[in-house]
Design a protein around this motif. Structure first.
Motif, PDB file in Angstrom:
ATOM      1  N   LEU A  82     -12.747  24.337  93.404  1.00 44.77           N
ATOM      2  CA  LEU A  82     -13.404  23.095  93.795  1.00 44.77           C
ATOM      3  C   LEU A  82     -13.625  23.030  95.305  1.00 44.77           C
ATOM      4  N   GLU A  83     -12.724  23.614  96.072  1.00 42.84           N
ATOM      5  CA  GLU A  83     -12.928  23.664  97.523  1.00 42.84           C
ATOM      6  C   GLU A  83     -14.133  24.529  97.878  1.00 42.84           C
ATOM      7  N   VAL A  84     -14.285  25.661  97.196  1.00 47.04           N
ATOM      8  CA  VAL A  84     -15.461  26.504  97.415  1.00 47.04           C
ATOM      9  C   VAL A  84     -16.729  25.727  97.080  1.00 47.04           C
ATOM     10  N   VAL A  85     -16.726  25.064  95.918  1.00 52.95           N
ATOM     11  CA  VAL A  85     -17.899  24.305  95.499  1.00 52.95           C
ATOM     12  C   VAL A  85     -18.228  23.205  96.505  1.00 52.95           C
ATOM     13  N   ALA A  86     -17.215  22.524  96.988  1.00 54.12           N
ATOM     14  CA  ALA A  86     -17.451  21.436  97.937  1.00 54.12           C
ATOM     15  C   ALA A  86     -18.104  21.945  99.215  1.00 54.12           C
ATOM     16  N   ARG A  87     -17.702  23.121  99.669  1.00 52.43           N
ATOM     17  CA  ARG A  87     -18.329  23.674 100.881  1.00 52.43           C
ATOM     18  C   ARG A  87     -19.776  24.088 100.600  1.00 52.43           C
ATOM     19  N   VAL A  88     -20.008  24.693  99.426  1.00 55.92           N
ATOM     20  CA  VAL A  88     -21.382  25.047  99.049  1.00 55.92           C
ATOM     21  C   VAL A  88     -22.238  23.787  98.951  1.00 55.92           C
ATOM     22  N   ARG A  89     -21.705  22.750  98.327  1.00 58.55           N
ATOM     23  CA  ARG A  89     -22.429  21.485  98.213  1.00 58.55           C
ATOM     24  C   ARG A  89     -22.791  20.925  99.590  1.00 58.55           C
ATOM     25  N   GLY A  90     -21.884  21.020 100.544  1.00 64.96           N
ATOM     26  CA  GLY A  90     -22.161  20.513 101.877  1.00 64.96           C
ATOM     27  C   GLY A  90     -23.336  21.204 102.535  1.00 64.96           C
ATOM     28  N   ARG A  91     -23.518  22.488 102.223  1.00 64.56           N
ATOM     29  CA  ARG A  91     -24.629  23.242 102.814  1.00 64.56           C
ATOM     30  C   ARG A  91     -25.924  23.117 102.016  1.00 64.56           C
ATOM     31  N   HIS A  92     -25.811  22.712 100.734  1.00 64.57           N
ATOM     32  CA  HIS A  92     -26.988  22.661  99.857  1.00 64.57           C
ATOM     33  C   HIS A  92     -26.963  21.335  99.080  1.00 64.57           C
ATOM     34  N   PRO A  93     -27.303  20.247  99.750  1.00 62.38           N
ATOM     35  CA  PRO A  93     -27.119  18.934  99.132  1.00 62.38           C
ATOM     36  C   PRO A  93     -27.992  18.651  97.920  1.00 62.38           C
ATOM     37  N   GLU A  94     -29.123  19.359  97.745  1.00 63.97           N
ATOM     38  CA  GLU A  94     -30.027  19.068  96.639  1.00 63.97           C
ATOM     39  C   GLU A  94     -29.917  20.058  95.486  1.00 63.97           C
ATOM     40  N   LEU A  95     -29.135  21.104  95.635  1.00 65.51           N
ATOM     41  CA  LEU A  95     -29.055  22.160  94.620  1.00 65.51           C
ATOM     42  C   LEU A  95     -28.204  21.729  93.433  1.00 65.51           C
ATOM     43  N   PRO A  96     -28.731  21.775  92.211  1.00 66.26           N
ATOM     44  CA  PRO A  96     -27.880  21.466  91.055  1.00 66.26           C
ATOM     45  C   PRO A  96     -26.780  22.522  90.889  1.00 66.26           C
ATOM     46  N   ILE A  97     -25.562  22.059  90.686  1.00 70.86           N
ATOM     47  CA  ILE A  97     -24.420  22.951  90.503  1.00 70.86           C
ATOM     48  C   ILE A  97     -23.700  22.562  89.217  1.00 70.86           C
ATOM     49  N   GLY A  98     -23.631  23.517  88.293  1.00 71.48           N
ATOM     50  CA  GLY A  98     -22.896  23.302  87.056  1.00 71.48           C
ATOM     51  C   GLY A  98     -21.625  24.127  87.031  1.00 71.48           C
ATOM     52  N   MET A  99     -20.650  23.640  86.309  1.00 71.90           N
ATOM     53  CA  MET A  99     -19.386  24.368  86.142  1.00 71.90           C
ATOM     54  C   MET A  99     -19.203  24.717  84.675  1.00 71.90           C
ATOM     55  N   LEU A 100     -18.794  25.946  84.419  1.00 66.47           N
ATOM     56  CA  LEU A 100     -18.410  26.378  83.080  1.00 66.47           C
ATOM     57  C   LEU A 100     -16.900  26.569  83.085  1.00 66.47           C
ATOM     58  N   ILE A 101     -16.221  25.835  82.227  1.00 60.68           N
ATOM     59  CA  ILE A 101     -14.756  25.873  82.234  1.00 60.68           C
ATOM     60  C   ILE A 101     -14.244  25.618  80.817  1.00 60.68           C
ATOM     61  N   ARG A 117     -12.318  14.848  89.886  1.00 60.60           N
ATOM     62  CA  ARG A 117     -12.256  15.933  90.873  1.00 60.60           C
ATOM     63  C   ARG A 117     -13.588  16.688  90.937  1.00 60.60           C
ATOM     64  N   CYS A 118     -14.199  16.918  89.792  1.00 58.75           N
ATOM     65  CA  CYS A 118     -15.493  17.604  89.781  1.00 58.75           C
ATOM     66  C   CYS A 118     -16.536  16.809  90.553  1.00 58.75           C
ATOM     67  N   ALA A 119     -16.584  15.515  90.302  1.00 57.53           N
ATOM     68  CA  ALA A 119     -17.558  14.674  90.992  1.00 57.53           C
ATOM     69  C   ALA A 119     -17.312  14.678  92.496  1.00 57.53           C
ATOM     70  N   ALA A 120     -16.056  14.644  92.897  1.00 52.84           N
ATOM     71  CA  ALA A 120     -15.734  14.637  94.323  1.00 52.84           C
ATOM     72  C   ALA A 120     -16.176  15.924  95.003  1.00 52.84           C
ATOM     73  N   ALA A 121     -16.192  17.034  94.265  1.00 50.32           N
ATOM     74  CA  ALA A 121     -16.617  18.316  94.826  1.00 50.32           C
ATOM     75  C   ALA A 121     -18.136  18.465  94.847  1.00 50.32           C
ATOM     76  N   GLY A 122     -18.858  17.559  94.173  1.00 49.96           N
ATOM     77  CA  GLY A 122     -20.308  17.635  94.158  1.00 49.96           C
ATOM     78  C   GLY A 122     -20.885  18.369  92.980  1.00 49.96           C
ATOM     79  N   ILE A 123     -20.130  18.480  91.902  1.00 48.53           N
ATOM     80  CA  ILE A 123     -20.600  19.163  90.690  1.00 48.53           C
ATOM     81  C   ILE A 123     -21.483  18.222  89.876  1.00 48.53           C
ATOM     82  N   ASP A 124     -22.578  18.750  89.360  1.00 46.75           N
ATOM     83  CA  ASP A 124     -23.514  17.951  88.575  1.00 46.75           C
ATOM     84  C   ASP A 124     -23.208  17.967  87.088  1.00 46.75           C
ATOM     85  N   SER A 125     -22.766  19.119  86.567  1.00 42.05           N
ATOM     86  CA  SER A 125     -22.583  19.234  85.126  1.00 42.05           C
ATOM     87  C   SER A 125     -21.364  20.085  84.811  1.00 42.05           C
TER      88      SER A 125
END
Length: 289
Positions: A82-101, A117-125
């Motif tokens: 989630l920390e990795v995703v949050a940093r990616v989200r900070g650099r790419h605010p419009e990019l859809p990001i999905g998680m498979l878990i 936690r997913c929402a806080a990291a900027g995950i869309d789906s």
């Protein structure tokens, strides 16, 4: 708020399909996976599907199973991912990001806390590959409460009843499986019956349909879109590229450290191959000139 509608609208206006690569966060290490993700974006990925390592990935074939093991061996946890995703989200605010878990993870944490936690990291789906739509209500409710799109799988040769349930439950996009089995096996993807499935899903006003499992070449991307899918997801082919470079990265890190020119050169070679792969797959989503 989900970023998928804006992406699919933009692509429709350009008469393009979506190309979405999958990669495992934490493979071969959390830091390396962040650089890998950036290469996928640089190559032209329309969105991302990011895996979280799990000890029993029953929907995955050997290639992605090994990615789970490499990430777990590197100590990658959900928090790290989630920390990795949050940093990616900070650099790419419009990019859809999905998680498979896998479903055990949110179940163990608690559904409300997991999706928060997913929402806080900027995950869309979030796609739960081992949770069938008939068992999805509790997950969907918690996802919706957190502003996360719940994505479900439309199995190959699914009954009309199952397709209707997937259409009703999925947000963001529907993951249409191209063939039976697990990811990354030698059998290629198939679009047999896809047009009928897409028609049924759209009859129910489903989210856009993405085809996955076995997508490894541009021709398969083009075939998926010609059959009516809104785009394609490629996982094992991407992970194989990472796997091929992982030993060189590990050797460079052990010998000279991750701040060394040796490691940088090894990472640049991996990134270049990933960019080229994504660019070729994305080109196949466009109409022939």
């Amino acid at each position: 708020m989900s970023r998928y509608p804006a992406m699919f609208s933009r692509l429709a206006d350009a008469d393009e399909g979506a190309f979405v690569p999958f990669v495992m966060v934490g493979d071969p290490t959390p830091a390396a996976s962040e650089a890998i993700i950036e290469a996928l974006i640089d190559g032209g990925a329309d969105a991302l599907e990011l895996g979280v390592p799990f000890s029993d990935p029953v929907a995955d074939g050997p290639t992605i199973q090994r990615a789970h093991l490499r990430a777990l061996g590197a100590g990658a946890s959900l928090a790290d991912c989630l920390e990795v995703v949050a940093r990616v989200r900070g650099r790419h605010p419009e990019l859809p990001i999905g998680m498979l878990i896998y479903g055990n993870v949110p179940f163990a944490i608690g559904l409300e806390e997991f999706y928060r936690r997913c929402a806080a990291a900027g995950i869309d789906s979030v796609l739960l590959p081992d949770v069938p739509v008939r068992e999805s209500a509790e997950f969907s409710a918690a996802a919706a409460a957190a502003g996360i799109d719940a994505v479900y799988i439309a199995p190959p040769s699914a009954s009309a009843q199952t397709l209707d349930a997937v259409a009703a439950a999925s947000r963001g996009y529907v993951y249409a499986v191209s063939r039976a089995g697990v990811t990354g096996t030698e059998r290629a993807s198939s679009t047999v019956g896809l047009a009928q499935s897409v028609a049924r899903l759209r009859q129910d006003a489903a989210a856009p349909v993405m085809l996955g499992f076995g997508i490894s070449a541009p021709a398969q991307v083009a075939e998926a879109i010609e059959a009516g899918a809104d785009g394609a997801i490629s996982g094992s082919a991407v992970v194989k590229i990472v796997e091929a470079h992982a030993p060189t990265l590990a050797a460079a890190a052990a010998e000279a450290g991750t701040d060394s020119q040796q490691y940088t050169t090894a990472m640049q070679a991996l990134q270049a191959e990933l960019r080229d792969f994504v660019a070729a797959m994305k080109a196949a989503t466009r109409p022939a000139p």
